[in-house]
Design a protein around this motif. Structure first.
Motif, PDB file in Angstrom:
ATOM      1  N   LYS A  18      29.389  -7.352 -32.718  1.00 22.85           N
ATOM      2  CA  LYS A  18      28.970  -8.459 -31.854  1.00 22.85           C
ATOM      3  C   LYS A  18      28.085  -7.967 -30.711  1.00 22.85           C
ATOM      4  O   LYS A  18      28.338  -8.241 -29.533  1.00 22.85           O
ATOM      5  N   THR A  19      27.030  -7.243 -31.065  1.00 24.64           N
ATOM      6  CA  THR A  19      26.200  -6.586 -30.053  1.00 24.64           C
ATOM      7  C   THR A  19      25.441  -7.590 -29.179  1.00 24.64           C
ATOM      8  O   THR A  19      25.220  -7.331 -27.991  1.00 24.64           O
ATOM      9  N   ARG A  20      25.065  -8.732 -29.751  1.00 24.85           N
ATOM     10  CA  ARG A  20      24.378  -9.738 -28.926  1.00 24.85           C
ATOM     11  C   ARG A  20      25.334 -10.352 -27.911  1.00 24.85           C
ATOM     12  O   ARG A  20      24.965 -10.609 -26.765  1.00 24.85           O
ATOM     13  N   LEU A  21      26.571 -10.577 -28.330  1.00 29.70           N
ATOM     14  CA  LEU A  21      27.593 -11.049 -27.396  1.00 29.70           C
ATOM     15  C   LEU A  21      27.901  -9.973 -26.359  1.00 29.70           C
ATOM     16  O   LEU A  21      28.095 -10.271 -25.177  1.00 29.70           O
ATOM     17  N   ALA A  22      27.950  -8.735 -26.802  1.00 30.63           N
ATOM     18  CA  ALA A  22      28.253  -7.623 -25.895  1.00 30.63           C
ATOM     19  C   ALA A  22      27.218  -7.511 -24.789  1.00 30.63           C
ATOM     20  O   ALA A  22      27.542  -7.170 -23.645  1.00 30.63           O
ATOM     21  N   ALA A  23      25.973  -7.829 -25.111  1.00 26.65           N
ATOM     22  CA  ALA A  23      24.908  -7.780 -24.104  1.00 26.65           C
ATOM     23  C   ALA A  23      25.157  -8.794 -22.993  1.00 26.65           C
ATOM     24  O   ALA A  23      24.754  -8.587 -21.847  1.00 26.65           O
ATOM     25  N   GLU A  24      25.858  -9.874 -23.325  1.00 26.32           N
ATOM     26  CA  GLU A  24      26.146 -10.922 -22.350  1.00 26.32           C
ATOM     27  C   GLU A  24      27.522 -10.775 -21.705  1.00 26.32           C
ATOM     28  O   GLU A  24      27.707 -11.137 -20.547  1.00 26.32           O
ATOM     29  N   LEU A  25      28.483 -10.259 -22.468  1.00 24.20           N
ATOM     30  CA  LEU A  25      29.877 -10.251 -22.005  1.00 24.20           C
ATOM     31  C   LEU A  25      30.477  -8.864 -21.853  1.00 24.20           C
ATOM     32  O   LEU A  25      31.580  -8.723 -21.308  1.00 24.20           O
ATOM     33  N   GLY A  26      29.798  -7.835 -22.365  1.00 21.93           N
ATOM     34  CA  GLY A  26      30.349  -6.486 -22.346  1.00 21.93           C
ATOM     35  C   GLY A  26      31.010  -6.126 -23.667  1.00 21.93           C
ATOM     36  O   GLY A  26      31.438  -7.007 -24.424  1.00 21.93           O
ATOM     37  N   ASP A  27      31.101  -4.823 -23.932  1.00 22.20           N
ATOM     38  CA  ASP A  27      31.615  -4.341 -25.218  1.00 22.20           C
ATOM     39  C   ASP A  27      33.076  -4.725 -25.461  1.00 22.20           C
ATOM     40  O   ASP A  27      33.451  -5.081 -26.574  1.00 22.20           O
ATOM     41  N   GLU A  28      33.904  -4.636 -24.439  1.00 23.28           N
ATOM     42  CA  GLU A  28      35.341  -4.889 -24.625  1.00 23.28           C
ATOM     43  C   GLU A  28      35.608  -6.350 -24.967  1.00 23.28           C
ATOM     44  O   GLU A  28      36.425  -6.647 -25.847  1.00 23.28           O
ATOM     45  N   LYS A  29      34.930  -7.270 -24.282  1.00 31.13           N
ATOM     46  CA  LYS A  29      35.111  -8.698 -24.578  1.00 31.13           C
ATOM     47  C   LYS A  29      34.564  -9.017 -25.968  1.00 31.13           C
ATOM     48  O   LYS A  29      35.160  -9.796 -26.715  1.00 31.13           O
ATOM     49  N   ALA A  30      33.445  -8.409 -26.311  1.00 32.72           N
ATOM     50  CA  ALA A  30      32.865  -8.632 -27.644  1.00 32.72           C
ATOM     51  C   ALA A  30      33.812  -8.149 -28.738  1.00 32.72           C
ATOM     52  O   ALA A  30      33.973  -8.809 -29.774  1.00 32.72           O
ATOM     53  N   LEU A  31      34.448  -7.001 -28.505  1.00 35.92           N
ATOM     54  CA  LEU A  31      35.409  -6.487 -29.485  1.00 35.92           C
ATOM     55  C   LEU A  31      36.618  -7.410 -29.602  1.00 35.92           C
ATOM     56  O   LEU A  31      37.119  -7.664 -30.698  1.00 35.92           O
ATOM     57  N   LYS A  32      37.085  -7.937 -28.472  1.00 34.26           N
ATOM     58  CA  LYS A  32      38.215  -8.875 -28.479  1.00 34.26           C
ATOM     59  C   LYS A  32      37.865 -10.125 -29.291  1.00 34.26           C
ATOM     60  O   LYS A  32      38.676 -10.623 -30.076  1.00 34.26           O
ATOM     61  N   ILE A  33      36.640 -10.614 -29.096  1.00 32.55           N
ATOM     62  CA  ILE A  33      36.191 -11.790 -29.847  1.00 32.55           C
ATOM     63  C   ILE A  33      36.136 -11.471 -31.338  1.00 32.55           C
ATOM     64  O   ILE A  33      36.558 -12.272 -32.174  1.00 32.55           O
ATOM     65  N   TYR A  34      35.644 -10.274 -31.674  1.00 32.60           N
ATOM     66  CA  TYR A  34      35.562  -9.924 -33.091  1.00 32.60           C
ATOM     67  C   TYR A  34      36.957  -9.786 -33.719  1.00 32.60           C
ATOM     68  O   TYR A  34      37.178 -10.215 -34.857  1.00 32.60           O
ATOM     69  N   HIS A  35      37.907  -9.221 -32.981  1.00 31.23           N
ATOM     70  CA  HIS A  35      39.292  -9.157 -33.488  1.00 31.23           C
ATOM     71  C   HIS A  35      39.825 -10.571 -33.754  1.00 31.23           C
ATOM     72  O   HIS A  35      40.511 -10.804 -34.764  1.00 31.23           O
ATOM     73  N   ALA A  36      39.516 -11.507 -32.853  1.00 29.27           N
ATOM     74  CA  ALA A  36      39.960 -12.891 -33.029  1.00 29.27           C
ATOM     75  C   ALA A  36      39.292 -13.528 -34.255  1.00 29.27           C
ATOM     76  O   ALA A  36      39.928 -14.277 -35.005  1.00 29.27           O
ATOM     77  N   LEU A  37      38.014 -13.218 -34.465  1.00 31.16           N
ATOM     78  CA  LEU A  37      37.310 -13.722 -35.649  1.00 31.16           C
ATOM     79  C   LEU A  37      37.910 -13.159 -36.934  1.00 31.16           C
ATOM     80  O   LEU A  37      38.056 -13.871 -37.934  1.00 31.16           O
ATOM     81  N   LEU A  38      38.259 -11.874 -36.921  1.00 36.08           N
ATOM     82  CA  LEU A  38      38.910 -11.267 -38.088  1.00 36.08           C
ATOM     83  C   LEU A  38      40.246 -11.951 -38.375  1.00 36.08           C
ATOM     84  O   LEU A  38      40.578 -12.241 -39.530  1.00 36.08           O
ATOM     85  N   HIS A  39      41.015 -12.196 -37.318  1.00 41.81           N
ATOM     86  CA  HIS A  39      42.305 -12.873 -37.466  1.00 41.81           C
ATOM     87  C   HIS A  39      42.097 -14.256 -38.086  1.00 41.81           C
ATOM     88  O   HIS A  39      42.825 -14.651 -39.019  1.00 41.81           O
ATOM     89  N   TYR A  40      41.105 -14.990 -37.589  1.00 39.40           N
ATOM     90  CA  TYR A  40      40.830 -16.332 -38.102  1.00 39.40           C
ATOM     91  C   TYR A  40      40.393 -16.272 -39.569  1.00 39.40           C
ATOM     92  O   TYR A  40      40.859 -17.064 -40.406  1.00 39.40           O
ATOM     93  N   THR A  41      39.518 -15.336 -39.893  1.00 43.69           N
ATOM     94  CA  THR A  41      39.031 -15.198 -41.274  1.00 43.69           C
ATOM     95  C   THR A  41      40.180 -14.849 -42.216  1.00 43.69           C
ATOM     96  O   THR A  41      40.262 -15.352 -43.343  1.00 43.69           O
ATOM     97  N   ARG A  42      41.083 -13.991 -41.752  1.00 43.83           N
ATOM     98  CA  ARG A  42      42.256 -13.624 -42.553  1.00 43.83           C
ATOM     99  C   ARG A  42      43.137 -14.857 -42.798  1.00 43.83           C
ATOM    100  O   ARG A  42      43.639 -15.075 -43.901  1.00 43.83           O
ATOM    101  N   GLN A  43      43.291 -15.662 -41.758  1.00 42.15           N
ATOM    102  CA  GLN A  43      44.111 -16.869 -41.835  1.00 42.15           C
ATOM    103  C   GLN A  43      43.573 -17.851 -42.879  1.00 42.15           C
ATOM    104  O   GLN A  43      44.322 -18.321 -43.742  1.00 42.15           O
ATOM    105  N   ILE A  44      42.271 -18.145 -42.804  1.00 40.64           N
ATOM    106  CA  ILE A  44      41.722 -19.149 -43.736  1.00 40.64           C
ATOM    107  C   ILE A  44      41.589 -18.593 -45.152  1.00 40.64           C
ATOM    108  O   ILE A  44      41.833 -19.301 -46.122  1.00 40.64           O
TER     109      ILE A  44
END
Length: 196
Positions: A18-44
């Motif tokens: 999520k490098t484009r998000l990281a540019a706006e929010l920082g690497d740690e927040k972008a990684l947190k968002i990606y973990h949440a996306l992985l969780h959601y993808t696993r769920q569906i």
């Protein structure tokens, strides 16, 4: 059941997702968002009636949150996204194949089930993303021209894929347009809940 659901994921590494998000929010927040996306993808994806293949970008993780009982774990291989997708489509044996990524918090298991259903009548099923790409692609046979010399990660991908499919006389079903979460605006538009 002759269905294969292919899921492409990136390994969740700080500073590499999520490098484009990281540019706006920082690497740690972008990684947190990606973990949440992985969780959601696993769920569906776990609710879809198909054999599930999980393709990692860099290395296979045996002891992560993706159950090796529910997901056949493999490694992406190829010089670009098209080559990697083409290789994955060719590798799985099932007749009806659908590929998704892990960037689409609006995608529902019903959308994936619908794609498999449409493959009974169409040669190609495609779900357009808001950024000009696509969030889902389904086919019975590997149509190589759809993957070669494409300008990946541009707003041209969906339309060019459609043009090539029509040029090859493929019967195409287009699904509803969804948001691929790449930017802060996408995050706001989807209202994606990071606490999931």
């Amino acid at each position: 059941m002759n269905r294969a659901l292919i899921i492409f994921v990136k390994n969740p590494v700080l500073g590499q997702v999520k490098t484009r998000l990281a540019a706006e929010l920082g690497d740690e927040k972008a990684l947190k968002i990606y973990h949440a996306l992985l969780h959601y993808t696993r769920q569906i994806s776990s609710q879809v009636s198909a054999k599930r293949y999980l393709y990692y970008a860099d290395e296979i993780k045996e002891n992560d949150a993706w159950s090796p009982i529910e997901y056949c774990k493999k490694l992406q291989f190829g010089s670009d996204l098209g080559a990697r997708m083409s290789q994955a489509f060719a590798e799985v044996g099932e007749e009806n194949k659908v590929i998704i990524g892990s960037d689409c918090p609006q995608l529902l298991s019903e959308d994936i089930e619908a794609a498999f259903h449409f493959l009974e009548q169409y040669d190609l099923v495609i779900g357009p993303a808001n950024d000009g790409g696509y969030y889902l692609l389904g086919m019975k046979e590997v149509h190589q021209p759809l993957f070669e010399q494409m300008q990946w990660s541009t707003e041209l991908v969906f339309q060019e894929t459609l043009n090539r499919a029509k040029g090859a006389n493929l019967k195409v079903k287009v699904l509803r347009e969804l948001v691929d979460l790449d930017t802060l605006d996408d995050l706001k538009e989807t209202g994606f809940n990071l606490e999931e």
